[in-house]
Design a protein around this motif. Structure first.
Motif, PDB file in Angstrom:
ATOM      1  N   PHE A  13      39.969 -60.099 -53.870  1.00 54.14           N
ATOM      2  CA  PHE A  13      38.643 -59.539 -54.033  1.00 54.14           C
ATOM      3  C   PHE A  13      37.955 -60.346 -54.887  1.00 54.14           C
ATOM      4  N   GLU A  14      36.429 -60.660 -54.704  1.00 54.95           N
ATOM      5  CA  GLU A  14      35.836 -61.433 -55.556  1.00 54.95           C
ATOM      6  C   GLU A  14      35.635 -60.676 -56.874  1.00 54.95           C
ATOM      7  N   LYS A  15      35.504 -61.597 -57.736  1.00 50.02           N
ATOM      8  CA  LYS A  15      35.449 -61.212 -59.115  1.00 50.02           C
ATOM      9  C   LYS A  15      33.805 -60.986 -59.487  1.00 50.02           C
ATOM     10  N   ALA A  16      33.545 -59.947 -60.045  1.00 52.39           N
ATOM     11  CA  ALA A  16      31.964 -59.799 -60.488  1.00 52.39           C
ATOM     12  C   ALA A  16      31.867 -59.216 -61.923  1.00 52.39           C
ATOM     13  N   PHE A  17      30.746 -59.424 -62.271  1.00 53.08           N
ATOM     14  CA  PHE A  17      30.424 -58.950 -63.672  1.00 53.08           C
ATOM     15  C   PHE A  17      30.530 -57.402 -63.691  1.00 53.08           C
ATOM     16  N   ARG A  18      31.369 -56.982 -64.529  1.00 46.22           N
ATOM     17  CA  ARG A  18      31.704 -55.714 -64.762  1.00 46.22           C
ATOM     18  C   ARG A  18      32.325 -55.214 -63.597  1.00 46.22           C
ATOM     19  N   GLY A  19      33.307 -55.992 -63.030  1.00 44.50           N
ATOM     20  CA  GLY A  19      33.966 -55.554 -61.890  1.00 44.50           C
ATOM     21  C   GLY A  19      35.006 -54.562 -61.956  1.00 44.50           C
ATOM     22  N   LEU A  20      36.082 -54.393 -61.181  1.00 43.45           N
ATOM     23  CA  LEU A  20      37.199 -53.174 -61.520  1.00 43.45           C
ATOM     24  C   LEU A  20      38.187 -53.964 -61.873  1.00 43.45           C
ATOM     25  N   ASN A  21      39.048 -52.900 -62.407  1.00 39.25           N
ATOM     26  CA  ASN A  21      40.070 -53.471 -63.308  1.00 39.25           C
ATOM     27  C   ASN A  21      41.338 -54.025 -62.376  1.00 39.25           C
ATOM     28  N   GLU A  22      41.474 -55.226 -62.254  1.00 38.78           N
ATOM     29  CA  GLU A  22      42.284 -55.977 -61.463  1.00 38.78           C
ATOM     30  C   GLU A  22      43.763 -55.353 -61.282  1.00 38.78           C
ATOM     31  N   GLY A  23      44.365 -55.048 -62.542  1.00 43.79           N
ATOM     32  CA  GLY A  23      45.503 -54.358 -62.493  1.00 43.79           C
ATOM     33  C   GLY A  23      45.723 -53.063 -61.855  1.00 43.79           C
ATOM     34  N   GLU A  24      44.620 -52.151 -61.925  1.00 46.33           N
ATOM     35  CA  GLU A  24      44.423 -50.961 -61.146  1.00 46.33           C
ATOM     36  C   GLU A  24      44.547 -51.191 -59.777  1.00 46.33           C
ATOM     37  N   VAL A  25      43.683 -52.215 -59.414  1.00 43.45           N
ATOM     38  CA  VAL A  25      43.385 -52.450 -57.765  1.00 43.45           C
ATOM     39  C   VAL A  25      44.674 -52.939 -57.488  1.00 43.45           C
ATOM     40  N   ARG A  26      45.485 -53.872 -57.937  1.00 43.55           N
ATOM     41  CA  ARG A  26      46.772 -54.482 -57.517  1.00 43.55           C
ATOM     42  C   ARG A  26      47.705 -53.215 -57.333  1.00 43.55           C
ATOM     43  N   THR A  27      47.891 -52.345 -58.355  1.00 40.61           N
ATOM     44  CA  THR A  27      48.880 -51.126 -58.524  1.00 40.61           C
ATOM     45  C   THR A  27      48.438 -50.347 -57.045  1.00 40.61           C
ATOM     46  N   PHE A  28      47.116 -50.088 -56.976  1.00 37.80           N
ATOM     47  CA  PHE A  28      46.727 -49.174 -55.927  1.00 37.80           C
ATOM     48  C   PHE A  28      47.088 -49.897 -54.461  1.00 37.80           C
ATOM     49  N   LEU A  29      46.763 -51.206 -54.364  1.00 32.29           N
ATOM     50  CA  LEU A  29      47.148 -51.750 -53.201  1.00 32.29           C
ATOM     51  C   LEU A  29      48.595 -51.837 -52.799  1.00 32.29           C
ATOM     52  N   HIS A  30      49.553 -51.882 -53.816  1.00 27.12           N
ATOM     53  CA  HIS A  30      51.025 -51.923 -53.729  1.00 27.12           C
ATOM     54  C   HIS A  30      51.344 -50.504 -53.295  1.00 27.12           C
ATOM     55  N   GLU A  31      50.631 -49.370 -53.705  1.00 26.29           N
ATOM     56  CA  GLU A  31      51.115 -48.276 -53.538  1.00 26.29           C
ATOM     57  C   GLU A  31      50.600 -47.684 -52.083  1.00 26.29           C
ATOM     58  N   VAL A  32      49.319 -48.389 -51.562  1.00 27.21           N
ATOM     59  CA  VAL A  32      48.936 -48.160 -50.143  1.00 27.21           C
ATOM     60  C   VAL A  32      49.755 -49.091 -49.318  1.00 27.21           C
ATOM     61  N   ALA A  33      50.127 -50.230 -49.644  1.00 28.21           N
ATOM     62  CA  ALA A  33      51.082 -50.921 -48.880  1.00 28.21           C
ATOM     63  C   ALA A  33      52.181 -50.306 -48.381  1.00 28.21           C
ATOM     64  N   GLY A  34      52.978 -49.681 -49.571  1.00 30.74           N
ATOM     65  CA  GLY A  34      54.226 -48.977 -49.496  1.00 30.74           C
ATOM     66  C   GLY A  34      54.306 -47.713 -48.484  1.00 30.74           C
ATOM     67  N   GLU A  35      53.098 -47.110 -48.586  1.00 32.57           N
ATOM     68  CA  GLU A  35      52.770 -46.002 -47.740  1.00 32.57           C
ATOM     69  C   GLU A  35      52.581 -46.312 -46.258  1.00 32.57           C
ATOM     70  N   TRP A  36      51.804 -47.326 -46.253  1.00 31.00           N
ATOM     71  CA  TRP A  36      51.405 -48.027 -44.792  1.00 31.00           C
ATOM     72  C   TRP A  36      52.775 -48.521 -44.173  1.00 31.00           C
ATOM     73  N   GLU A  37      53.602 -49.123 -44.832  1.00 28.92           N
ATOM     74  CA  GLU A  37      55.018 -49.500 -44.245  1.00 28.92           C
ATOM     75  C   GLU A  37      55.597 -48.028 -43.729  1.00 28.92           C
ATOM     76  N   GLU A  38      55.577 -47.102 -44.582  1.00 27.08           N
ATOM     77  CA  GLU A  38      56.352 -45.968 -44.130  1.00 27.08           C
ATOM     78  C   GLU A  38      55.757 -45.158 -42.727  1.00 27.08           C
ATOM     79  N   VAL A  39      54.295 -45.127 -42.744  1.00 32.11           N
ATOM     80  CA  VAL A  39      53.621 -44.738 -41.546  1.00 32.11           C
ATOM     81  C   VAL A  39      53.965 -45.592 -40.402  1.00 32.11           C
ATOM     82  N   GLN A  40      53.777 -46.869 -40.571  1.00 33.68           N
ATOM     83  CA  GLN A  40      54.449 -47.887 -39.320  1.00 33.68           C
ATOM     84  C   GLN A  40      55.794 -47.615 -38.829  1.00 33.68           C
ATOM     85  N   LEU A  41      56.596 -47.323 -39.780  1.00 38.74           N
ATOM     86  CA  LEU A  41      58.278 -47.046 -39.377  1.00 38.74           C
ATOM     87  C   LEU A  41      57.994 -45.652 -38.792  1.00 38.74           C
TER      88      LEU A  41
END
Length: 119
Positions: A13-41
């Motif tokens: 994601f592009e960085k912006a002034f007063r952007g989102l917390n990058e750590g939270e975004v990464r954590t969320f993306l990893h969680e979504v990726a794990g659940e998405w893999e389960e859905v695909q299986l």
């Protein structure tokens, strides 16, 4: 566009002034990726089950078409030939219903987990 769990994890994601917390975004993306893999299986498992059910249905239909009417059986063996045909029809309808149900479940699962645009 089809997303793989790796696509989700590696999304930048592009960085912006007063952007989102990058750590939270990464954590969320990893969680979504794990659940998405389960859905695909699960989706693949359901697709395989549908293929198996359709193959069984085709086999029943071939048996029904190639064997003709069943030979009459004595009454003590359930000798009503109409009963056998009704039972075959019920088995076919049940397999067809189960296949439709699995397709609906797979679509509902996909709908609930599909990627949504960030609009």
């Amino acid at each position: 566009m089809k997303f793989t769990p790796l696509d989700i994890q590696r999304r930048e994601f592009e960085k912006a002034f007063r952007g989102l917390n990058e750590g939270e975004v990464r954590t969320f993306l990893h969680e979504v990726a794990g659940e998405w893999e389960e859905v695909q299986l699960e989706n693949q498992r359901l697709r395989t089950e549908i293929i198996d059910l359709r193959e069984h249905l085709r086999e029943y239909q071939e048996q029904d078409g190639s064997s003709g009417d069943p030979a009459p059986r004595p009454a003590h063996q359930g000798g009503d030939p109409g009963h056998v045909n009704r039972e075959k029809a019920l088995i076919l309808k049940e397999a067809d219903f189960k296949a439709d149900e699995l397709i609906r479940e797979a679509r509902a699962t996909w709908w609930n987990w599909r990627p949504r645009s960030a609009a």
